[in-house]
Enzyme design. Sequence first.
Site, PDB file in Angstrom:
ATOM      1  N   ASN A   1       0.831  -1.206   0.000  1.00  0.00           N
ATOM      2  CA  ASN A   1       0.000   0.000   0.000  1.00  0.00           C
ATOM      3  C   ASN A   1       0.863   1.253   0.000  1.00  0.00           C
ATOM      4  O   ASN A   1       1.980   1.246   0.514  1.00  0.00           O
ATOM      5  CB  ASN A   1      -0.936  -0.005   1.219  1.00  0.00           C
ATOM      6  CG  ASN A   1      -1.930  -1.136   1.147  1.00  0.00           C
ATOM      7  OD1 ASN A   1      -2.140  -1.700   0.069  1.00  0.00           O
ATOM      8  ND2 ASN A   1      -2.533  -1.494   2.266  1.00  0.00           N
TER       9      ASN A   1
ATOM     10  N   ASP B   1      -0.514   4.234   1.076  1.00  0.00           N
ATOM     11  CA  ASP B   1      -1.340   5.218   1.777  1.00  0.00           C
ATOM     12  C   ASP B   1      -0.771   5.687   3.118  1.00  0.00           C
ATOM     13  O   ASP B   1      -1.369   6.542   3.774  1.00  0.00           O
ATOM     14  CB  ASP B   1      -2.754   4.650   1.992  1.00  0.00           C
ATOM     15  CG  ASP B   1      -2.742   3.301   2.728  1.00  0.00           C
ATOM     16  OD1 ASP B   1      -1.874   3.087   3.604  1.00  0.00           O
ATOM     17  OD2 ASP B   1      -3.610   2.469   2.435  1.00  0.00           O
TER      18      ASP B   1
ATOM     19  N   HIS C   1       5.966  -0.434  -2.691  1.00  0.00           N
ATOM     20  CA  HIS C   1       5.575   0.417  -3.834  1.00  0.00           C
ATOM     21  C   HIS C   1       5.676   1.903  -3.512  1.00  0.00           C
ATOM     22  O   HIS C   1       5.091   2.724  -4.221  1.00  0.00           O
ATOM     23  CB  HIS C   1       4.150   0.065  -4.275  1.00  0.00           C
ATOM     24  CG  HIS C   1       4.028  -1.325  -4.835  1.00  0.00           C
ATOM     25  ND1 HIS C   1       2.871  -2.071  -4.790  1.00  0.00           N
ATOM     26  CD2 HIS C   1       4.949  -2.107  -5.455  1.00  0.00           C
ATOM     27  CE1 HIS C   1       3.090  -3.250  -5.362  1.00  0.00           C
ATOM     28  NE2 HIS C   1       4.340  -3.300  -5.761  1.00  0.00           N
TER      29      HIS C   1
ATOM     30  N   CYS D   1      15.792  22.570  -6.120  1.00  0.00           N
ATOM     31  CA  CYS D   1      16.462  22.753  -7.419  1.00  0.00           C
ATOM     32  C   CYS D   1      15.503  23.125  -8.539  1.00  0.00           C
ATOM     33  O   CYS D   1      15.929  23.348  -9.663  1.00  0.00           O
ATOM     34  CB  CYS D   1      17.235  21.491  -7.790  1.00  0.00           C
ATOM     35  SG  CYS D   1      16.182  20.159  -8.383  1.00  0.00           S
TER      36      CYS D   1
ATOM     37  N   SER E   1      -4.470  -9.893  -3.115  1.00  0.00           N
ATOM     38  CA  SER E   1      -4.895 -10.957  -4.032  1.00  0.00           C
ATOM     39  C   SER E   1      -3.718 -11.801  -4.503  1.00  0.00           C
ATOM     40  O   SER E   1      -3.902 -12.887  -5.024  1.00  0.00           O
ATOM     41  CB  SER E   1      -5.592 -10.336  -5.244  1.00  0.00           C
ATOM     42  OG  SER E   1      -4.683  -9.496  -5.934  1.00  0.00           O
TER      43      SER E   1
HETATM   44  P1  NAD Z   1      -5.882  -6.224  -4.796  1.00  0.00           P
HETATM   45  O1  NAD Z   1      -6.828  -5.090  -5.091  1.00  0.00           O
HETATM   46  O2  NAD Z   1      -5.363  -7.020  -5.940  1.00  0.00           O
HETATM   47  O3  NAD Z   1      -6.565  -7.230  -3.780  1.00  0.00           O
HETATM   48  C1  NAD Z   1      -7.173  -6.773  -2.607  1.00  0.00           C
HETATM   49  C2  NAD Z   1      -7.502  -7.982  -1.776  1.00  0.00           C
HETATM   50  O4  NAD Z   1      -8.027  -7.551  -0.537  1.00  0.00           O
HETATM   51  C3  NAD Z   1      -8.544  -8.900  -2.412  1.00  0.00           C
HETATM   52  O5  NAD Z   1      -8.033 -10.216  -2.411  1.00  0.00           O
HETATM   53  C4  NAD Z   1      -9.767  -8.749  -1.510  1.00  0.00           C
HETATM   54  O6  NAD Z   1     -10.502  -9.960  -1.379  1.00  0.00           O
HETATM   55  C5  NAD Z   1      -9.141  -8.357  -0.193  1.00  0.00           C
HETATM   56  N1  NAD Z   1      -9.959  -7.559   0.719  1.00  0.00           N
HETATM   57  C6  NAD Z   1     -10.806  -6.554   0.407  1.00  0.00           C
HETATM   58  N2  NAD Z   1     -11.305  -6.007   1.533  1.00  0.00           N
HETATM   59  C7  NAD Z   1     -10.760  -6.682   2.575  1.00  0.00           C
HETATM   60  C8  NAD Z   1     -10.859  -6.569   3.989  1.00  0.00           C
HETATM   61  N3  NAD Z   1     -11.641  -5.662   4.571  1.00  0.00           N
HETATM   62  N4  NAD Z   1     -10.133  -7.416   4.747  1.00  0.00           N
HETATM   63  C9  NAD Z   1      -9.331  -8.352   4.176  1.00  0.00           C
HETATM   64  N5  NAD Z   1      -9.200  -8.495   2.840  1.00  0.00           N
HETATM   65  C10 NAD Z   1      -9.898  -7.674   2.056  1.00  0.00           C
HETATM   66  O7  NAD Z   1      -4.736  -5.600  -3.910  1.00  0.00           O
HETATM   67  P2  NAD Z   1      -3.189  -5.870  -3.849  1.00  0.00           P
HETATM   68  O8  NAD Z   1      -2.933  -7.331  -3.854  1.00  0.00           O
HETATM   69  O9  NAD Z   1      -2.670  -5.025  -2.752  1.00  0.00           O
HETATM   70  O10 NAD Z   1      -2.662  -5.304  -5.246  1.00  0.00           O
HETATM   71  C11 NAD Z   1      -3.078  -4.014  -5.736  1.00  0.00           C
HETATM   72  C12 NAD Z   1      -1.941  -3.027  -5.945  1.00  0.00           C
HETATM   73  O11 NAD Z   1      -2.501  -1.702  -6.020  1.00  0.00           O
HETATM   74  C13 NAD Z   1      -0.979  -3.003  -4.797  1.00  0.00           C
HETATM   75  O12 NAD Z   1       0.257  -3.304  -5.304  1.00  0.00           O
HETATM   76  C14 NAD Z   1      -1.008  -1.586  -4.218  1.00  0.00           C
HETATM   77  O13 NAD Z   1       0.226  -0.931  -4.437  1.00  0.00           O
HETATM   78  C15 NAD Z   1      -1.999  -0.830  -5.024  1.00  0.00           C
HETATM   79  N6  NAD Z   1      -3.102  -0.300  -4.176  1.00  0.00           N
HETATM   80  C16 NAD Z   1      -2.824   0.373  -3.028  1.00  0.00           C
HETATM   81  C17 NAD Z   1      -3.856   0.862  -2.238  1.00  0.00           C
HETATM   82  C18 NAD Z   1      -3.530   1.578  -0.957  1.00  0.00           C
HETATM   83  O14 NAD Z   1      -2.438   2.120  -0.828  1.00  0.00           O
HETATM   84  N7  NAD Z   1      -4.438   1.552   0.020  1.00  0.00           N
HETATM   85  C19 NAD Z   1      -5.181   0.692  -2.636  1.00  0.00           C
HETATM   86  C20 NAD Z   1      -5.422   0.019  -3.828  1.00  0.00           C
HETATM   87  C21 NAD Z   1      -4.381  -0.482  -4.596  1.00  0.00           C
END
Ligand code: NAD
Length: 248
Positions: A104, A106, A121, A153, A192
């Site tokens: 994440n 964030d 990331h 800069c 995921s």
């Molecule tokens: P993804 O979107 O591929 O998967 C999210 C996963 O979280 C899913 O498997 C879903 O079932 C699960 N999920 C959803 N709500 C949940 C909850 N309340 N509790 C537990 N599980 C829950 O996310 P990813 O695998 O992190 O890949 C997405 C990419 O996008 C990441 O590399 C990230 O950098 C970026 N991203 C970041 C943010 C952030 O910073 N918050 C948000 C979205 C995407």
Amino acid sequence: MDDKIKEAARILSGAKNIVGFTGAGMSAESGIPPFRGEGGIWNKYDPHSLDIEYYYRHTQESWNIIREVFYSYFNSAILKPNPGHKILAKWEKEGRLSCVITQNIDDLHGVAGNKHIHEFHGNMSRFVCSKCGEKFPATGIPLTETPPHCLKCGGLLKPDFIFFGEAIPEEAYYGSVHAAENCDAFVIIGTSGQVSPANMIPGLAKRRGAKIIEINLEPSTYTNNISDIYLQGKSGEILPQIDALMER
Ligand code: NAD
């Protein structure tokens, strides 16, 4: 489910070195939507705006989208860690958890109080100068005029997260590999497992004999593959339930 939560609490109580590995689902209960799938931001915006080559060629257009998506829509001033983030911070404070590896951007693990975080990331709460490399807190850079420029800069600033086409920061990459290979319990939360190369990190922990505990609303690529315990549900609810059963 109760038995599986008890078993997770037993494993984590006895662990000497826990590592957390988190994805977008970790922050869903803080109000940040996923990027892909239902309600995902890439259904509304074209991800090419975050392609690094496109950014340098069409900076103004990219910044219009970046500002709207990351600095208005995900308004960091109103984002708060949820109960799941707080448990990981508590475990670090107690000396059980050595670090969080997060995909994440964030900054919510940092806001919750974790000190040892491998930001695989990057992090949207900082900007980085594309010319001199200086970093600035995003809150200190007004976005009234975009693109913003370096206070030192004058070079072009970009958010300090990884755009498509950029490499993983070395420190985060090697730090994550080291952490995964040296823990005895590895907790995969809300990811995921589809984003490479981050998705190969949990396998390193498994190969070195760590117990793998996974929390996710839905099965992931890890669930029937490397997870020893799969806890289906929301991380903001399950982590506090595990914590309440841990021995102290
Ligand atoms: P993804 O979107 O591929 O998967 C999210 C996963 O979280 C899913 O498997 C879903 O079932 C699960 N999920 C959803 N709500 C949940 C909850 N309340 N509790 C537990 N599980 C829950 O996310 P990813 O695998 O992190 O890949 C997405 C990419 O996008 C990441 O590399 C990230 O950098 C970026 N991203 C970041 C943010 C952030 O910073 N918050 C948000 C979205 C995407």
